[in-house]
Design a protein around this motif. Structure first.
Motif, PDB file in Angstrom:
ATOM      1  N   LYS A  42       0.835  -1.198   0.000  1.00  0.00           N
ATOM      2  CA  LYS A  42       0.000   0.000   0.000  1.00  0.00           C
ATOM      3  C   LYS A  42       0.868   1.246   0.000  1.00  0.00           C
ATOM      4  CE  LYS A  42      -3.771  -2.268   2.419  1.00  0.00           C
ATOM      5  NZ  LYS A  42      -4.463  -2.451   3.694  1.00  0.00           N
ATOM      6  N   ASP A  43       0.246   2.382  -0.373  1.00  0.00           N
ATOM      7  CA  ASP A  43       1.018   3.622  -0.419  1.00  0.00           C
ATOM      8  C   ASP A  43       1.059   4.264   0.956  1.00  0.00           C
ATOM      9  OD1 ASP A  43      -1.645   4.212  -0.335  1.00  0.00           O
ATOM     10  OD2 ASP A  43      -1.467   6.046  -1.524  1.00  0.00           O
ATOM     11  N   THR A  87       3.624  -3.224   3.552  1.00  0.00           N
ATOM     12  CA  THR A  87       3.302  -4.416   2.770  1.00  0.00           C
ATOM     13  C   THR A  87       2.745  -5.475   3.705  1.00  0.00           C
ATOM     14  OG1 THR A  87       5.171  -3.870   1.376  1.00  0.00           O
ATOM     15  CG2 THR A  87       4.202  -6.048   1.072  1.00  0.00           C
ATOM     16  N   GLU A  88       1.507  -5.872   3.440  1.00  0.00           N
ATOM     17  CA  GLU A  88       0.844  -6.825   4.345  1.00  0.00           C
ATOM     18  C   GLU A  88       0.659  -8.170   3.666  1.00  0.00           C
ATOM     19  OE1 GLU A  88      -2.884  -5.341   5.665  1.00  0.00           O
ATOM     20  OE2 GLU A  88      -2.001  -3.697   6.833  1.00  0.00           O
ATOM     21  N   ILE A 105      -0.209  -2.494  -4.813  1.00  0.00           N
ATOM     22  CA  ILE A 105       0.318  -3.541  -5.686  1.00  0.00           C
ATOM     23  C   ILE A 105      -0.096  -4.861  -5.061  1.00  0.00           C
ATOM     24  CG2 ILE A 105       2.388  -4.661  -6.581  1.00  0.00           C
ATOM     25  CD1 ILE A 105       3.719  -1.918  -6.593  1.00  0.00           C
ATOM     26  N   ARG A 106      -0.880  -5.639  -5.785  1.00  0.00           N
ATOM     27  CA  ARG A 106      -1.356  -6.913  -5.252  1.00  0.00           C
ATOM     28  C   ARG A 106      -0.490  -8.053  -5.791  1.00  0.00           C
ATOM     29  NH1 ARG A 106      -7.626  -7.235  -4.477  1.00  0.00           N
ATOM     30  NH2 ARG A 106      -8.374  -5.223  -5.258  1.00  0.00           N
ATOM     31  N   ILE A 107      -0.195  -8.978  -4.919  1.00  0.00           N
ATOM     32  CA  ILE A 107       0.721 -10.064  -5.287  1.00  0.00           C
ATOM     33  C   ILE A 107       0.105 -11.401  -4.901  1.00  0.00           C
ATOM     34  CG2 ILE A 107       3.020 -11.042  -4.890  1.00  0.00           C
ATOM     35  CD1 ILE A 107       3.762  -8.087  -3.983  1.00  0.00           C
ATOM     36  N   ARG A 108       0.239 -12.352  -5.787  1.00  0.00           N
ATOM     37  CA  ARG A 108      -0.181 -13.714  -5.467  1.00  0.00           C
ATOM     38  C   ARG A 108       1.012 -14.647  -5.667  1.00  0.00           C
ATOM     39  NH1 ARG A 108      -5.205 -15.858  -5.116  1.00  0.00           N
ATOM     40  NH2 ARG A 108      -5.337 -18.132  -5.151  1.00  0.00           N
ATOM     41  N   LEU A 109       1.148 -15.599  -4.733  1.00  0.00           N
ATOM     42  CA  LEU A 109       2.293 -16.500  -4.801  1.00  0.00           C
ATOM     43  C   LEU A 109       1.823 -17.917  -5.095  1.00  0.00           C
ATOM     44  CD1 LEU A 109       2.822 -14.333  -2.317  1.00  0.00           C
ATOM     45  CD2 LEU A 109       4.944 -15.615  -2.166  1.00  0.00           C
ATOM     46  N   ASP A 110       2.704 -18.665  -5.717  1.00  0.00           N
ATOM     47  CA  ASP A 110       2.406 -20.091  -5.910  1.00  0.00           C
ATOM     48  C   ASP A 110       2.406 -20.803  -4.562  1.00  0.00           C
ATOM     49  OD1 ASP A 110       2.236 -19.598  -8.542  1.00  0.00           O
ATOM     50  OD2 ASP A 110       4.228 -20.378  -9.058  1.00  0.00           O
ATOM     51  N   ASP A 111       3.333 -20.395  -3.702  1.00  0.00           N
ATOM     52  CA  ASP A 111       3.444 -21.014  -2.379  1.00  0.00           C
ATOM     53  C   ASP A 111       2.993 -20.004  -1.326  1.00  0.00           C
ATOM     54  OD1 ASP A 111       4.022 -22.294  -0.084  1.00  0.00           O
ATOM     55  OD2 ASP A 111       6.191 -22.442  -0.412  1.00  0.00           O
ATOM     56  N   LEU A 143       8.032 -12.786   2.037  1.00  0.00           N
ATOM     57  CA  LEU A 143       8.107 -11.902   0.880  1.00  0.00           C
ATOM     58  C   LEU A 143       7.661 -10.492   1.257  1.00  0.00           C
ATOM     59  CD1 LEU A 143       8.593 -11.643  -2.224  1.00  0.00           C
ATOM     60  CD2 LEU A 143       6.130 -11.974  -2.487  1.00  0.00           C
ATOM     61  N   ALA A 144       6.576 -10.415   2.026  1.00  0.00           N
ATOM     62  CA  ALA A 144       6.057  -9.112   2.438  1.00  0.00           C
ATOM     63  C   ALA A 144       7.126  -8.346   3.209  1.00  0.00           C
ATOM     64  CB  ALA A 144       4.805  -9.296   3.306  1.00  0.00           C
ATOM     65  N   ARG A 145       7.826  -9.056   4.115  1.00  0.00           N
ATOM     66  CA  ARG A 145       8.860  -8.388   4.916  1.00  0.00           C
ATOM     67  C   ARG A 145      10.000  -7.903   4.021  1.00  0.00           C
ATOM     68  NH1 ARG A 145       5.337  -8.514   7.411  1.00  0.00           N
ATOM     69  NH2 ARG A 145       5.567  -6.382   6.682  1.00  0.00           N
ATOM     70  N   ARG A 146      10.318  -8.733   3.024  1.00  0.00           N
ATOM     71  CA  ARG A 146      11.430  -8.385   2.151  1.00  0.00           C
ATOM     72  C   ARG A 146      11.073  -7.144   1.329  1.00  0.00           C
ATOM     73  NH1 ARG A 146      12.339 -13.395  -0.986  1.00  0.00           N
ATOM     74  NH2 ARG A 146      12.582 -12.212  -2.922  1.00  0.00           N
ATOM     75  N   LEU A 147       9.841  -7.149   0.783  1.00  0.00           N
ATOM     76  CA  LEU A 147       9.429  -6.017  -0.064  1.00  0.00           C
ATOM     77  C   LEU A 147       9.378  -4.738   0.748  1.00  0.00           C
ATOM     78  CD1 LEU A 147       6.642  -7.641  -2.277  1.00  0.00           C
ATOM     79  CD2 LEU A 147       9.026  -7.153  -2.867  1.00  0.00           C
TER      80      LEU A 147
END
Lengths: 416, 231
Positions: free
Chosen positions: A61-62, A260-261, A235-241, A248-252
């Motif tokens: 989110k912004d 990033t939640e 920015i919405r993200i979907r993961l295979d796993d 990933l959220a923490r990294r981003l």
């Protein structure tokens, strides 16, 4: 058959009724554990599945978790100065250089990304006003990130492109407006821009909060009505796993700074509730097994008391203290193990009975389900059996040790 | 010749505010082939002496030698192993395990020791029962037997691992004269057949007279020993 086992079985056979009662106590504990675990785990797994399906796994989110450092804080680093009540800067909000970020995230393996501009808008249909959260989406990308297509009860996602000013609304929004597919609603944005939208599709996620608030239009259209040209704020993200969501959220967030939640963070309250639920389940089962353990303790104590002469003669014949202890521990293990096996049958039976029960869910995330959702998992059988065996062994330990310490001389002397 | 079991200056004192001496400074060596009868009034310490000789109890002072080895430094487990392999017990009460048949009761010490194969154990147990006139009782449970038969089963069990010494504590206390006499006949035969020894505690002077050696205990002290008297 080993001698120890033969002696242990002989003792239990002499006390059939009590042995069976204790065994049933263990069996009920194990059976209920298996059934309750199936019930709770079934519901929880289904619920999490729904939560994961409905929303993207990770949303950037912004926003920022903490306000920018103020000059005073930078000048006096190390916590000497604290600035509170910082007013947000009057800057154009939105994720900066979103295109580059999306490209960067998309480069990660097993990840799908979609940009969204979300903002509050008032829908007006006749005399009715409904506040909605308008999401401007890119249909091609969005479909890879959420299950929006699966949840559509009317219309198709492509209709957003095919129809000028098309909008897809949640089924709750449509109901509250009294509008349906084909109707034209007026949208009023905070910026004052007014546009008319044509409803081209309906969405039912099963989550009421979403169905009564959500509306989807093309990203470009949202940018116009919200007066934020070329801006996106999610920015919405979907993961295979799914399990990689939180890391990933923490990294981003660490790289880009924006809040990033992951789905886990967004649903933290629900997940915490599950922890409490599981704690209650384990306490109830623990209580049943505790009672069963007392039963086992009682029989074995009585056997030790009653069999003092036998213990004395075995010791004088040359049985070691450890041999004697093994006999009574084995008795506990036999009751625990037999109880566990009967408990497995009880648990299996209970699950089958629960599976037969039919009822209509009121709605919500369980809509469309008739009856309980049951997770049939092998680990519950193993865990239940393990608990039972452990409880039985602990219960047998004290009387077994007492038996092993018995002094044969005292008993032989008194047994004339 | 080395004594099978020897007590050297042994005392057993029960601790407490007023310590009670059960056995006082007793020395007694049981040689192979001896049939020793220990007599004395009740409370004279004859059973206590037997438990000390049988390694069921440890002396407060002095030492017990089993086939020349000092048992004082042996662990409880080592003493149990010694009892299993070298000693056999017969008590006033038969102490047969009620859940097991006569044959299985005799098998218990052999199964614990595990020196013989399963088949050899069976053969030996049956032979022992037969030698004691119990061939028909092999499949019966203790509660189905008479008092005399139970005591003979207990003797068979004591003989299971072919011990060097049989220790019997009032073995005829619950038996009538005929059965009591039969038990002593068995003991006499056991001693006669080899290097085995028997130590019997009894208050029956008549039966004691049939032993090869008489020891009398009063107040925990040996007051008479036929072996010493001869020497």
């Amino acid at each position: 058959m080993s001698l120890t086992l033969a002696i242990a079985l002989g003792h239990l056979r002499r006390r059939k009724r009590q042995t069976i009662v204790s065994l049933l106590g263990v069996a009920l504990g194990v059976g209920f554990f298996i059934a309750i675990a199936a019930l709770m785990r079934g519901f929880q797994t289904y619920f999490v599945q729904q939560v994961i399906d409905v929303a993207p796994h990770v949303v950037m989110k912004d926003e920022f978790r903490s306000p920018d450092l103020q000059p005073a804080e930078l000048a006096f680093a190390g916590g000497a100065v604290a600035v509170r009540g910082v007013r947000p800067r009057e800057a154009v909000r939105g994720i900066r250089e979103a295109g580059a970020k999306i490209e960067a995230i998309e480069a990660i393996r097993g990840v799908a990304v979609a940009p969204v501009l979300r903002g509050p808008v008032l829908f007006r249909y006749g005399a009715r006003d409904v506040a909605v959260s308008l999401a401007g989406i890119d249909p091609v990308r969005e479909r890879r990130v959420t299950n929006i297509e699966k949840d559509m009860t009317a219309g198709r996602l492509e209709d957003l492109r095919a129809t000028a000013n098309g909008v897809i609304v949640g089924i709750g929004v449509a109901q509250r407006l009294g509008a349906s597919v084909g109707d034209t609603v007026i949208a009023v944005a905070p910026s004052g821009v007014t546009t008319s939208f044509r409803i081209v599709g309906l969405i039912e996620t099963g989550v009421t909060a979403l169905d009564e608030r959500e509306a989807y239009v093309l990203l470009r259209l949202a940018q116009v009505i919200l007066d934020r040209p070329n801006v996106i704020n999610q920015i919405r993200i979907r993961l295979d796993d799914v399990r990689q969501a939180e890391p990933l959220a923490r990294r981003l967030e660490a790289v880009f700074g924006y809040r990033t939640e992951s789905w886990e963070e967004s649903n933290r309250n629900v997940l915490a509730l599950f922890v409490i639920q599981n704690a209650i389940m384990f306490s109830v089962v623990g209580a049943i097994l505790l009672v069963a353990a007392f039963g086992i303790y009682t029989i074995i104590s009585q056997v030790v008391h009653e069999k003092a002469r036998d213990i004395a003669i075995l010791k004088s014949l040359g049985f070691r203290a450890g041999d004697i202890q093994a006999i009574f521990l084995l008795e506990g293990a036999i009751v625990g193990l037999a109880g566990a096996v009967v408990g497995w049958a009880v648990g299996y039976g209970l699950i089958e009975v629960l599976a037969q029960i039919r009822f209509q869910s009121a709605g919500g995330p369980l809509r469309g389900r008739e009856g309980f959702i049951l997770a049939r998992e092998a680990w519950t059988y193993l865990a239940g059996g393990g608990f039972a065996l452990a409880a039985a062994m602990v219960a047998a330990f004290v009387p077994a040790r007492k038996a092993s310490r018995l002094n044969p001389v005292e008993i032989v002397r008194g047994a004339a | 010749m080395t004594a099978l079991i020897a007590a050297e200056n042994v005392s057993r004192i029960l601790p407490g505010p007023q310590p009670v001496a059960l056995v006082r400074e007793v020395s007694l060596a049981v040689r192979p082939g001896e049939f020793v009868a220990v007599t004395g009034p009740s409370g004279s310490g004859k059973s206590s002496l037997l438990y000390l000789l049988g390694l069921l109890d440890r002396p407060t002072e002095g030492r017990i030698l089993l086939e020349g080895k000092d048992t004082a430094r042996m662990s409880d487990d080592a003493l149990a192993a010694a009892r299993l392999a070298r000693l056999g017990f017969v008590f006033q009460f038969h102490f047969l395990l009620p859940e097991f048949t006569t044959l299985d009761n005799v098998l218990i010490p052999m199964r614990r020791l595990g020196r013989l194969s399963e088949r050899e154990q069976q053969t030996r147990a049956k032979a022992l029962l037969e030698a004691l006139g119990l061939a028909d009782a092999a499949g019966k449970y203790p509660e189905q037997l008479s008092g005399g038969m139970r005591q003979r089963v207990a003797i068979a069990r004591a003989l299971a691992n072919d011990p060097a010494v049989i220790l019997a504590d009032e073995p005829t206390g619950n038996l009538d004269t005929k059965n009591a006499s039969a038990v002593f006949d068995i003991f006499a035969a056991l001693v006669g057949s080899g290097g085995r020894s028997v130590v019997v505690v009894t208050h029956d002077q008549e039966l004691a007279a049939r032993a090869t050696r008489q020891v009398r205990l009063v107040d925990g002290r040996i007051t008479y020993d036929s072996a010493a008297a001869v020497a």
